[in-house]
Design an enzyme around this catalytic site. Structure first.
Site, PDB file in Angstrom:
ATOM      1  N   GLY A 122       0.929  -3.779  -4.332  1.00 41.56           N
ATOM      2  CA  GLY A 122       2.158  -4.256  -3.707  1.00 41.56           C
ATOM      3  C   GLY A 122       3.218  -3.176  -3.582  1.00 41.56           C
ATOM      4  O   GLY A 122       4.393  -3.465  -3.390  1.00 41.56           O
ATOM      5  N   GLU A 164      11.758 -10.203   1.220  1.00 41.40           N
ATOM      6  CA  GLU A 164      10.295 -10.273   1.228  1.00 41.40           C
ATOM      7  C   GLU A 164       9.821 -11.252   2.288  1.00 41.40           C
ATOM      8  O   GLU A 164      10.370 -12.358   2.412  1.00 41.40           O
ATOM      9  CB  GLU A 164       9.831 -10.720  -0.167  1.00 41.40           C
ATOM     10  CG  GLU A 164       8.541 -10.090  -0.596  1.00 41.40           C
ATOM     11  CD  GLU A 164       8.692  -8.597  -0.851  1.00 41.40           C
ATOM     12  OE1 GLU A 164       8.411  -7.812   0.088  1.00 41.40           O
ATOM     13  OE2 GLU A 164       9.056  -8.216  -1.978  1.00 41.40           O
ATOM     14  N   ASP A 199       7.156  -1.089   5.363  1.00 40.37           N
ATOM     15  CA  ASP A 199       6.529  -0.087   4.514  1.00 40.37           C
ATOM     16  C   ASP A 199       6.412   1.278   5.186  1.00 40.37           C
ATOM     17  O   ASP A 199       6.785   2.289   4.589  1.00 40.37           O
ATOM     18  CB  ASP A 199       5.173  -0.595   4.012  1.00 40.37           C
ATOM     19  CG  ASP A 199       5.316  -1.882   3.207  1.00 40.37           C
ATOM     20  OD1 ASP A 199       6.459  -2.197   2.811  1.00 40.37           O
ATOM     21  OD2 ASP A 199       4.309  -2.564   2.983  1.00 40.37           O
ATOM     22  N   SER A 204       0.762   1.189  -0.808  1.00 40.28           N
ATOM     23  CA  SER A 204      -0.149   2.340  -0.883  1.00 40.28           C
ATOM     24  C   SER A 204      -0.744   2.650   0.490  1.00 40.28           C
ATOM     25  O   SER A 204      -0.944   3.826   0.827  1.00 40.28           O
ATOM     26  CB  SER A 204      -1.270   2.065  -1.887  1.00 40.28           C
ATOM     27  OG  SER A 204      -1.972   0.896  -1.520  1.00 40.28           O
TER      28      SER A 204
HETATM   29  C1  GLA Z   1       3.511  -6.228   2.903  1.00 41.37           C
HETATM   30  C2  GLA Z   1       3.680  -5.783   4.351  1.00 41.37           C
HETATM   31  C3  GLA Z   1       5.150  -5.683   4.729  1.00 41.37           C
HETATM   32  C4  GLA Z   1       5.929  -6.929   4.327  1.00 41.37           C
HETATM   33  C5  GLA Z   1       5.612  -7.330   2.897  1.00 41.37           C
HETATM   34  C6  GLA Z   1       6.229  -8.644   2.510  1.00 41.37           C
HETATM   35  O1  GLA Z   1       3.984  -5.223   2.051  1.00 41.37           O
HETATM   36  O2  GLA Z   1       3.082  -4.530   4.547  1.00 41.37           O
HETATM   37  O3  GLA Z   1       5.260  -5.421   6.106  1.00 41.37           O
HETATM   38  O4  GLA Z   1       5.669  -7.980   5.227  1.00 41.37           O
HETATM   39  O5  GLA Z   1       4.217  -7.429   2.664  1.00 41.37           O
HETATM   40  O6  GLA Z   1       7.619  -8.521   2.487  1.00 41.37           O
END
Ligand code: GLA
Length: 365
Positions: A119, A30, A167, A122
């Protein structure tokens, strides 16, 4: 209201393109993706679906049930940030046009069972789903990697959320139910099966988080500043062996760099366990990741900490942590097989009793 907004799917005939894209929960890794580090997202069964009809003009009309239902439109070339969820669509068409891709007007129907601000990526799922539909309808020469890069660029440059690549890569290239180990520097990827001796649970804390909010951007700046102070290109280049030098950084850069260095090491340990189909190391790694995000990176939330502690205290839970950008959003836990639903349902009740917040068990559905 625009006449065409009232047209329905049936009056438009079958769509010219359809697509669907999964949510993801990040198992571990993360706040490392914008530090050229390691991540391990798991695409889920929750999805965003898009149907697209080409139009003979340059108008874009989008209809969605997201955020209580909304219809909205604009003219290609007139994209302007500040229109809520439509910014994710506008960002894509603005970026495509700027890069010389030839697109015309279109109508979109968007449906999703991924909670916004949960988180679970989406916005990346929305971006990848819409871009895949545009690719099909206008025959755009974009492979899965190019789709992910374009979605990230649109979110960063247009929407104003300076997100990393994790993501969109998970949404574009991942397979639901299989973890995707990504080295965000080399873009090497490995698809990994989950061991049968565990089950994944995800609970939305009921606290909405935003990547366009101040904390996310502030952490990115601090990570860059820490890398500069250490004389490395990115915090990815800092290893656990360098923690002595890290400790000499001025606060809070010392803590931020320590999180990224230790989190990358935890991803490697987690991946090694998955390759060996070993369950025992996984829970303690999740718990350690949560401590690091809470104390060193400071991106958790007091009520999320309550939920994580409740989960960690359950006898059938192997480990738990916040997941995603933080400051709210979802909590991930691993349970013994067959127990995630019962444990998750009870956790939601106790959490509501303690915090007054309505949590939601998202996985298993
Ligand atoms: C969000 C961002 C990702 C990543 C996470 C933390 O989801 O979109 O790129 O940085 O936070 O790990």
């Amino acid at each position: 209201m625009d006449e065409a907004l009232h047209s329905t799917a049936s009056s438009r005939g079958p769509p010219d393109a359809r697509s669907e894209t999964p949510a993801r929960v990040n198992l571990i890794g993360e706040h490392t993706d914008y530090c050229a580090g390691l991540v391990l997202p798991l695409p889920l069964q929750l999805r965003t679906r898009v149907a697209l009809w080409r139009r003979p003009d340059r108008r874009v009309l989008a209809h969605t049930g997201l955020g209580g239902g909304a219809e909205s439109g604009y003219q290609l070339g007139d994209e302007e940030p500040g229109r809520g969820w439509l910014d994710y669509v506008q960002g894509l068409t603005a970026t495509l046009q700027r890069r010389g891709h030839d697109i015309g007007g279109f109508e979109l129907d968007i449906t999703s069972d991924i909670p916004a601000g949960g988180g679970l990526a989406s916005s990346a799922a929305l971006g990848v789903a819409v871009l895949r539909a545009l690719r099909e309808a206008f025959r755009l020469p974009l492979d899965g990697l190019a789709v992910a890069h374009l979605v990230q660029a649109s979110e960063t440059d247009f929407v104003g959320a300076p997100v990393g690549l994790m993501d969109p890569l998970a949404a574009s290239l991942g397979t639901p139910g299989r973890a995707l180990f990504i080295d965000t520097r080399s873009l090497a990827m490995e698809d990994l099966a989950l061991p049968p001796g565990m089950q994944v649970g995800v609970i939305h804390s009921g606290i909405s988080h935003r990547n366009a909010g101040g904390t996310y951007a502030a952490r990115r700046r601090e990570a860059d500043a820490a890398a500069r102070a250490l004389g490395v290109e990115a915090l990815r280049d800092v290893e656990e062996a360098d923690l002595g030098r890290v400790a000499a950084l001025p606060p809070p850069l010392d803590k931020r760099a320590r999180h990224v260095a230790t989190e990358n090491a935890r991803v490697l340990a987690f991946v090694a366990a998955l390759r060996a189909q070993a369950v025992a190391p996984l829970g303690p790694l999740l718990n350690a990741s949560h401590r690091s995000l809470r104390d060193d990176y400071e991106v958790s939330h007091p009520d999320v900490d309550v939920l994580v502690a409740l989960a960690q205290a359950e006898p059938d839970v192997l480990g738990a942590r916040m997941t995603g950008g933080g400051c709210g959003g979802a909590v991930l836990f691993l349970s013994v097989p067959g127990r995630a639903h019962a444990v998750g349902s009870r956790l939601v009740e106790v959490y509501q009793h303690k915090t007054g917040r309505p949590g939601t068990l998202l996985v298993p559905a």
